[in-house]
Design an enzyme around this catalytic site. Structure first.
Site, PDB file in Angstrom:
ATOM      1  N   HIS A  88      -9.810   1.023  -7.754  1.00 37.57           N
ATOM      2  CA  HIS A  88      -9.216   2.104  -6.967  1.00 37.57           C
ATOM      3  C   HIS A  88      -9.868   3.452  -7.247  1.00 37.57           C
ATOM      4  O   HIS A  88     -10.319   4.153  -6.344  1.00 37.57           O
ATOM      5  CB  HIS A  88      -7.719   2.240  -7.273  1.00 37.57           C
ATOM      6  CG  HIS A  88      -6.907   1.047  -6.896  1.00 37.57           C
ATOM      7  ND1 HIS A  88      -7.251   0.185  -5.896  1.00 37.57           N
ATOM      8  CD2 HIS A  88      -5.735   0.588  -7.394  1.00 37.57           C
ATOM      9  CE1 HIS A  88      -6.336  -0.762  -5.786  1.00 37.57           C
ATOM     10  NE2 HIS A  88      -5.407  -0.543  -6.686  1.00 37.57           N
ATOM     11  N   ALA A 146       1.774 -12.062   0.628  1.00 36.31           N
ATOM     12  CA  ALA A 146       1.742 -12.559   2.005  1.00 36.31           C
ATOM     13  C   ALA A 146       2.924 -12.025   2.819  1.00 36.31           C
ATOM     14  O   ALA A 146       2.764 -11.524   3.924  1.00 36.31           O
ATOM     15  CB  ALA A 146       1.721 -14.081   2.024  1.00 36.31           C
TER      16      ALA A 146
END
Length: 512
Positions: free
Chosen positions: A260, A33
Site C-alpha cells: 500500500h 468474496a
C-alpha cells in the site's frame, strides 16, 4: 448524444464493457468474496461495464449446489451491497452465478471445475476467457496456480485469455517474494499475473497521475526546489479483531509498507511516463523503488520506529491491548505501528525526506498524502505584525473522504497586516456525486480489459521488499523490549514524534 444498451439504460457513449469472461473465485465462501468482490461486480453491472456474456463460478470446500450458492449470495448482498439493489438487474446477475465445490489441493476437483467452465461457456457465451481471483490465504497461491496449469486451465490459445488475480501479501520478504514469482511463472506469463492492491482502486490514488500531469500549475513545482518534505499516513482506528493469528505473523511492516504505502509513494514521486500504458507507468514506479536509498543496519535505529498498541480509549470506548486480542500470544513482539524516513536518490527528490507512518488503534481511520512546500522568505514581513509564515500544504485525501485540499495564507481584512490560513477543498462527492463502491470495481474492470496499469509487476514486488529487507533483519535480531509503547487512541509511540522533531518538523494532525 445518449446511447442505450440492451437493458434500456443510458450508458456512456465512450464507455467500454469488459471482455466476455468467467470469473472464478477461489475462496468464494469467505469474507472477501461476499463483502467486496460480489458487490463490486454487481456495481459494475449497474454501471453497464460488465459484458452480457459474463458469469461467476465460486470454488471452495463448502458443499453447495448452484441454487444454494445463489441463495446465499442473494442473502449476503442484502447486508453488503453498497447501494440499493435493482430487482431486474439482480435477477440477470444471479442467473450467472455457478458453484463448484472442491478441495484446493485435489487435482480431481480441478477437472470438475474444467467441465463446469466448458458448460458455462456454452450457456453464457463467455468464449473461453477465464479470470481467476485467489481470495485465499497466501500459502495457497502457488498450489492453486500449479493445479490450474496442470488442468490446462491457464493455457491461452485461439484468442482466449486466462488471467490470475493474486491478493497481497506477495511473499514475506525479498527471498520468499522471488521464490513465489519463480513458482507462478512456471505456469503463467507475467502478462497473465495481476497482483492486486485494493488501495489502487481509490479514486484519489488514480487521480494522482491526472492531478500531477494534466495540470500545468503543479508539475513545475513538484520537486526539491519547492517541496520541503512529504508525509504519507495510513491510519486505522480498529485493532486486529479476529485476524490476530494472521496479523501476528505479518505485522504492520509486512502488511502495509511494501504494498500500500510504496504504491502511494511511487505514484507521488515518479517521473512522467511516456504514456498511460501499463508498462510505461510501472517502469517509472520501479525506478523510484530502486532509487530509494538503502537503510544501513545502524540507520534502522535512527530512521525507523516501531510500536505496539496497549489498551486505551478509541471513540469513547475502552479497547484492549494488542497482546490481549484473540489469537495473539501474550508476549508477542509483533509491531502494530511503523514510521520511517526515506530519501529518493534522484535529481527531482534529492534531500527531500519522505515520512511514512501506518498503524492500528490510532485516533481515526484516514489515509492521505501531504506535500509540504518550503516556506517563503520572511524578509518582506519583518516590520509587520506577522510573526511567522506557515508553509503551503497540499493534501491528497485517499480515505474515508476522497478529495484534495490546498492550504495557503491570506491577509485578514483590516488596517494591520495580519495573516490567516485559507483552505481550498475539493471533495469528489460534492463535485461528481457519490458512486457506491467497494474499491475493487476499477481493478476488476481493468483486469477484464487486460489493463495492468494499477497492478504490481514482479520487479516492483521484489524491489519493494528489497527496500525494507534490512529493517526486517534488524527488527528480527533485536526484538522490542518495551511493548506496548503507545496507548490505543493515540498517534503512536513518542519515538515517532522524535523522528520528525529531530528534523525540525512535526506530523500533520490528521482528521477524518
Amino acid at each position: 448524444m445518449e446511447c442505450t444498451n440492451e437493458r434500456g439504460a443510458v450508458s456512456d457513449p465512450l464507455g467500454k464493457t469488459g471482455d466476455p469472461c468467467v470469473m472464478v473465485i477461489f475462496g468464494a465462501s469467505g469474507d472477501l468474496a461476499k463483502r467486496k468482490l460480489l458487490p463490486a461486480l454487481y456495481n459494475l453491472a449497474r454501471e453497464r461495464l460488465l459484458s452480457r456474456e459474463f458469469a461467476i463460478v465460486g470454488f471452495s470446500r463448502t458443499r453447495m449446489s448452484h441454487e444454494e450458492f445463489r441463495e446465499r449470495i442473494s442473502k449476503d448482498m442484502k447486508e453488503h451491497a453498497t447501494g440499493s439493489i435493482d430487482p431486474d438487474l439482480w435477477n440477470w446477475f444471479v442467473q450467472r452465478l455457478y458453484y463448484s465445490p472442491g478441495d484446493i489441493q485435489d487435482s480431481n476437483d480441478y477437472q470438475q471445475l474444467k467441465d463446469l467452465l466448458l458448460k458455462v461457456d456454452k450457456e453464457q457465451g463467455t468464449r473461453g476467457n477465464y479470470l481467476y481471483y485467489l481470495a485465499t490465504s497466501p500459502e495457497l497461491f502457488s498450489p492453486i496456480i500449479q493445479h490450474i496449469g496442470a488442468a490446462g486451465l491457464a493455457r491461452e490459445e485461439n484468442g482466449r485469455w486466462r488471467r490470475v488475480i493474486i491478493e497481497k501479501p506477495f511473499g514475506r520478504d525479498v527471498e520468499s517474494a522471488c521464490a513465489l514469482n519463480q513458482e507462478i511463472r512456471k505456469v503463467l506469463t507475467e502478462s497473465q499475473i495481476y497482483r492486486i492492491d485494493h488501495y489502487l482502486g481509490k479514486e484519489t490514488v488514480q487521480n494522482i497521475m491526472v492531478f500531477r500531469f494534466a495540470n500545468g500549475i503543479f508539475e513545475p513545482i513538484w520537486n526539491r526546489r519547492y517541496i520541503d518534505h512529504v508525509q504519507i499516513t495510513v491510519a486505522e482506528d480498529i485493532g486486529v479483531g479476529q485476524r490476530g493469528d494472521y496479523y501476528d505473523k505479518a505485522g504492520a511492516l509486512r502488511d502495509m509498507v511494501p504494498n500500500h504505502m510504496f504504491q502511494l509513494l511511487t505514484l507521488t514521486a515518479m517521473e512522467p511516463p511516456i504514456s498511460f500504458e501499463a508498462d510505461a507507468v510501472r517502469d517509472e514506479q520501479v525506478k523510484i523503488l530502486h532509487a530509494i536509498q538503502s537503510i544501513s543496519p545502524e540507520g534502522v535505529l535512527s530512521f525507523t520506529v516501531r510500536g505496539q498498541y496497549g489498551e486505551g480509549m478509541v471513540k469513547g470506548q475502552r479497547v484492549p491491548a494488542y497482546r490481549s486480542e484473540p489469537s495473539v500470544p501474550p508476549d508477542s513482539c509483533t509491531e502494530t505501528f511503523v514510521a520511517m524516513k526515506l530519501f529518493i536518490d534522484n535529481w527531482r527528490w534529492a534531500n527531500v525526506p519522505f515520512y511514512l507512518r501506518t498503524g492500528k488503534r490510532l485516533p481515526c481511520r484516514v489515509t492521505e498524502i501531504a506535500i509540504q512546500f518550503k516556506s517563503a522568505p520572511f524578509v518582506l514581513f519583518r516590520k509587520t505584525t506577522v510573526e511567522h509564515l506557515k508553509p503551503n500544504l497540499l493534501v491528497l485525501h485517499i480515505q474515508p473522504n476522497e478529495g484534495i485540499s490546498l492550504n495557503f495564507g491570506a491577509k485578514v481584512p483590516g488596517p494591520l497586516v495580519r495573516m490567516g490560513t485559507v483552505d481550498m477543498e475539493f471533495k469528489y462527492e460534492d463535485y461528481f456525486g457519490r458512486t457506491p463502491s467497494t474499491g475493487h470495481e476499477r481493478l476488476l474492470y481493468d483486469c477484464m480489459l487486460g489493463d495492468a496499469t494499477l497492478f504490481q509487476r514482479a520487479d516492483m514486488v521484489e524491489a519493494s521488499w528489497g527496500v525494507v529487507s534490512t529493517v526486517q533483519d534488524v527488527w528480527n535480531a533485536l526484538p522490542h523490549r518495551r511493548y506496548p509503547n503507545y496507548a490505543s487512541g493515540t498517534w503512536g509511540p513518542q519515538e515517532a514524534n522524535e523522528l520528525m522533531a529531530r528534523d525540525g518538523r512535526e506530523w500533520r494532525k490528521c482528521i477524518k
